[in-house]
Scaffold this motif. Structure first.
Motif: not given
Length: 189
Positions: A175, A178-179, A181-182, A169
């Protein structure tokens, strides 16, 4: 943690409006400017360790002309006995963060040496001391190297080596949307 007042010229930094930042992953004291490129590998713990990551970066750099570079016993990248990349690592449950610096064309004399304190006498006391190393910009050895060339090479090497077990990524603030959990794991690291 390192003692910033023993590692850096804090008063000079304040007077010259140079920002000091601490990383959660620890690691040695580093200087950042536009001639310094940073990389991060955020992977499952089972996928990568600091030596695997450093060897991937080394392989990428060797492919673009830095033939004499090597990984030392601390997982730093060196060439001709001089350090051009140091890293920090943090492992939390199942996640691993490895991030580092690359001196491509940093302002060593009027930046790094001006704000970091390599005087060992002033480093005595509490806190983890940096390992003082002679440094080098890799562009001085391979003039064609720049941020884009280095980043493309590292990204390609990472994808080649870990394509079955990871997703690459390119990072920006979108980001995190979109993610989620990151961001959750990043906060823990």
């Amino acid at each position: 943690w390192q003692n910033a007042w023993k590692e850096c010229h804090i008063q000079r930094m304040r007077a010259e409006n140079v920002t000091f930042v601490r990383r959660q992953s620890g690691g040695g004291t580093v200087y950042h400017d536009l001639g310094n490129t940073n990389f991060s590998f955020f992977t499952p713990k089972s996928v990568i360790d600091k030596f695997v990551a450093s060897k991937m970066v080394l392989s990428a750099l060797q492919k673009i002309g830095l033939k004499d570079a090597e990984v030392n016993t601390r997982a730093d990248l060196i060439v001709h006995g001089k350090k051009f990349s140091g890293s920090a690592y943090k492992v939390q449950r199942n996640a691993s963060l490895h991030h580092g610096t690359l001196l491509i064309n940093a302002n060593i004399d009027n930046g790094l040496f001006r704000y970091l304190n390599p005087n060992k006498r002033t480093m005595e006391g509490k806190g983890v001391a940096s390992v003082v190393s002679p440094v080098i910009n890799i562009q001085s050895l391979v003039p064609s190297l720049n941020h884009e060339v280095v980043c493309d090479a590292i990204s390609s090497e990472f994808q080649k080596e870990l394509s079955e077990s990871t997703e690459t990524i390119e990072w920006d603030s979108s980001v995190l949307l979109k993610y989620p959990q990151i961001e959750e794991t990043r906060q823990k690291l």
